[in-house]
Design a protein around this motif. Sequence first.
Motif, PDB file in Angstrom:
ATOM      1  N   GLY A   9      49.533  40.701  67.157  1.00 17.03           N
ATOM      2  CA  GLY A   9      49.278  41.351  68.437  1.00 17.03           C
ATOM      3  C   GLY A   9      50.146  42.591  68.556  1.00 17.03           C
ATOM      4  N   MET A  10      50.758  42.761  69.704  1.00 13.12           N
ATOM      5  CA  MET A  10      51.535  43.968  69.974  1.00 13.12           C
ATOM      6  C   MET A  10      53.034  43.797  69.704  1.00 13.12           C
ATOM      7  N   VAL A  11      53.466  42.631  69.247  1.00 17.42           N
ATOM      8  CA  VAL A  11      54.884  42.418  68.935  1.00 17.42           C
ATOM      9  C   VAL A  11      55.125  42.836  67.493  1.00 17.42           C
ATOM     10  N   ASP A  12      55.989  43.852  67.313  1.00 17.27           N
ATOM     11  CA  ASP A  12      56.307  44.328  65.971  1.00 17.27           C
ATOM     12  C   ASP A  12      57.175  43.287  65.271  1.00 17.27           C
ATOM     13  N   TYR A  13      56.902  42.809  64.187  1.00 17.86           N
ATOM     14  CA  TYR A  13      55.729  42.733  63.349  1.00 17.86           C
ATOM     15  C   TYR A  13      55.368  41.277  63.116  1.00 17.86           C
ATOM     16  N   ALA A  14      55.544  40.480  64.147  1.00 21.42           N
ATOM     17  CA  ALA A  14      55.325  39.038  64.058  1.00 21.42           C
ATOM     18  C   ALA A  14      53.846  38.719  63.847  1.00 21.42           C
ATOM     19  N   VAL A  15      53.563  37.940  62.823  1.00 21.83           N
ATOM     20  CA  VAL A  15      52.202  37.544  62.473  1.00 21.83           C
ATOM     21  C   VAL A  15      52.102  36.029  62.606  1.00 21.83           C
ATOM     22  N   SER A  16      51.120  35.581  63.370  1.00 18.25           N
ATOM     23  CA  SER A  16      50.848  34.151  63.467  1.00 18.25           C
ATOM     24  C   SER A  16      49.960  33.756  62.293  1.00 18.25           C
ATOM     25  N   LEU A  17      50.366  32.734  61.584  1.00 17.60           N
ATOM     26  CA  LEU A  17      49.612  32.248  60.437  1.00 17.60           C
ATOM     27  C   LEU A  17      49.130  30.836  60.719  1.00 17.60           C
ATOM     28  N   ARG A  18      47.903  30.580  60.376  1.00 16.54           N
ATOM     29  CA  ARG A  18      47.315  29.259  60.586  1.00 16.54           C
ATOM     30  C   ARG A  18      46.595  28.855  59.308  1.00 16.54           C
ATOM     31  N   SER A  19      46.915  27.661  58.826  1.00 16.20           N
ATOM     32  CA  SER A  19      46.258  27.082  57.657  1.00 16.20           C
ATOM     33  C   SER A  19      45.965  25.627  57.996  1.00 16.20           C
ATOM     34  N   GLY A  34      61.156  44.599  62.477  1.00 16.64           N
ATOM     35  CA  GLY A  34      60.679  43.305  62.958  1.00 16.64           C
ATOM     36  C   GLY A  34      61.751  42.579  63.747  1.00 16.64           C
ATOM     37  N   GLN A  35      61.432  41.342  64.096  1.00 18.92           N
ATOM     38  CA  GLN A  35      62.384  40.516  64.835  1.00 18.92           C
ATOM     39  C   GLN A  35      62.971  39.404  63.955  1.00 18.92           C
ATOM     40  N   ASP A  36      62.592  39.360  62.692  1.00 18.81           N
ATOM     41  CA  ASP A  36      63.037  38.333  61.754  1.00 18.81           C
ATOM     42  C   ASP A  36      62.698  36.931  62.273  1.00 18.81           C
ATOM     43  N   ALA A  37      61.491  36.802  62.850  1.00 17.20           N
ATOM     44  CA  ALA A  37      61.048  35.533  63.436  1.00 17.20           C
ATOM     45  C   ALA A  37      60.500  34.563  62.395  1.00 17.20           C
ATOM     46  N   GLY A  38      60.372  34.998  61.162  1.00 21.56           N
ATOM     47  CA  GLY A  38      59.871  34.147  60.094  1.00 21.56           C
ATOM     48  C   GLY A  38      60.029  34.857  58.772  1.00 21.56           C
ATOM     49  N   PRO A  39      59.625  34.201  57.703  1.00 19.06           N
ATOM     50  CA  PRO A  39      59.735  34.829  56.385  1.00 19.06           C
ATOM     51  C   PRO A  39      58.881  36.090  56.296  1.00 19.06           C
ATOM     52  N   ALA A  40      59.338  37.033  55.508  1.00 21.61           N
ATOM     53  CA  ALA A  40      58.578  38.252  55.251  1.00 21.61           C
ATOM     54  C   ALA A  40      57.437  37.936  54.269  1.00 21.61           C
ATOM     55  N   PRO A  41      56.424  38.788  54.197  1.00 14.49           N
ATOM     56  CA  PRO A  41      55.283  38.504  53.320  1.00 14.49           C
ATOM     57  C   PRO A  41      55.638  38.188  51.870  1.00 14.49           C
ATOM     58  N   TYR A  42      56.542  38.934  51.260  1.00 14.10           N
ATOM     59  CA  TYR A  42      56.907  38.623  49.876  1.00 14.10           C
ATOM     60  C   TYR A  42      57.642  37.286  49.783  1.00 14.10           C
ATOM     61  N   ASP A  43      58.395  36.923  50.818  1.00 15.99           N
ATOM     62  CA  ASP A  43      59.051  35.620  50.827  1.00 15.99           C
ATOM     63  C   ASP A  43      58.012  34.502  50.839  1.00 15.99           C
ATOM     64  N   LEU A  44      56.931  34.709  51.591  1.00 14.14           N
ATOM     65  CA  LEU A  44      55.855  33.716  51.623  1.00 14.14           C
ATOM     66  C   LEU A  44      55.158  33.617  50.265  1.00 14.14           C
ATOM     67  N   LEU A  45      54.990  34.743  49.603  1.00 15.62           N
ATOM     68  CA  LEU A  45      54.408  34.731  48.261  1.00 15.62           C
ATOM     69  C   LEU A  45      55.281  33.910  47.313  1.00 15.62           C
ATOM     70  N   LEU A  46      56.584  34.154  47.344  1.00 11.73           N
ATOM     71  CA  LEU A  46      57.504  33.393  46.502  1.00 11.73           C
ATOM     72  C   LEU A  46      57.521  31.919  46.887  1.00 11.73           C
ATOM     73  N   ALA A  47      57.417  31.635  48.192  1.00 14.68           N
ATOM     74  CA  ALA A  47      57.395  30.244  48.649  1.00 14.68           C
ATOM     75  C   ALA A  47      56.190  29.506  48.085  1.00 14.68           C
ATOM     76  N   GLY A  48      55.035  30.161  48.060  1.00 14.75           N
ATOM     77  CA  GLY A  48      53.845  29.543  47.486  1.00 14.75           C
ATOM     78  C   GLY A  48      54.021  29.258  46.009  1.00 14.75           C
ATOM     79  N   LEU A  49      54.601  30.199  45.282  1.00 11.40           N
ATOM     80  CA  LEU A  49      54.855  30.001  43.857  1.00 11.40           C
ATOM     81  C   LEU A  49      55.856  28.870  43.644  1.00 11.40           C
ATOM     82  N   GLY A  50      56.918  28.859  44.444  1.00 14.52           N
ATOM     83  CA  GLY A  50      57.936  27.816  44.311  1.00 14.52           C
ATOM     84  C   GLY A  50      57.382  26.436  44.626  1.00 14.52           C
ATOM     85  N   ALA A  51      56.595  26.344  45.690  1.00 15.72           N
ATOM     86  CA  ALA A  51      56.009  25.054  46.063  1.00 15.72           C
ATOM     87  C   ALA A  51      55.069  24.556  44.973  1.00 15.72           C
ATOM     88  N   CYS A  52      54.216  25.427  44.468  1.00 16.48           N
ATOM     89  CA  CYS A  52      53.280  25.034  43.417  1.00 16.48           C
ATOM     90  C   CYS A  52      54.036  24.591  42.165  1.00 16.48           C
TER      91      CYS A  52
END
Length: 128
Positions: A9-19, A34-52
Amino acid sequence: MSEVRAQIGMVDYAVSLRSGRHSLVADEPAKLGGQDAGPAPYDLLLAGLGACTAITLRMYAARKEWPLTDVTVDLKLERNGDNVHVARALTFQGTLDDKQRARLADIAERTPVTLTLKNGLTINTSYK
C-alpha cells in the motif's frame, strides 16, 4: 505448486505476503527507506533456499536412518562487481562419519530450490 500474493500500500516499503494460510511481512531496512518490519526480499530468497536445504537433508538422513540430529544452513548473498553468488555453509550435528557428511553436502547441491536457482527460471509477467 506454490503460490504467494504480495501486496503493498502506501507504507514505504512494507509488503504483505500471503501463502495459503500463512502471512508475513517483507520490508526494506531503515537505511533504504523502509521500516525494517520484516526480512528484505533477498533475505526471503535465502530463507527459501535455506529451508529447502535443511528439509531435504533431514528427509534424506531419515530415509537412510542416519543419526543426523541437527542441520544448520548459513547463507550469505555475496557480490563482487557484476558477479552475485550465494555462500552456503552446512553444519551437521550427530554421530555421522566423514562419508555421510560429504554425501549430505552433495545432496545439498541438488535440492529443488538449489537446482531452480542454479538453472534459472522463466518469469512470465502479465498485468491488469
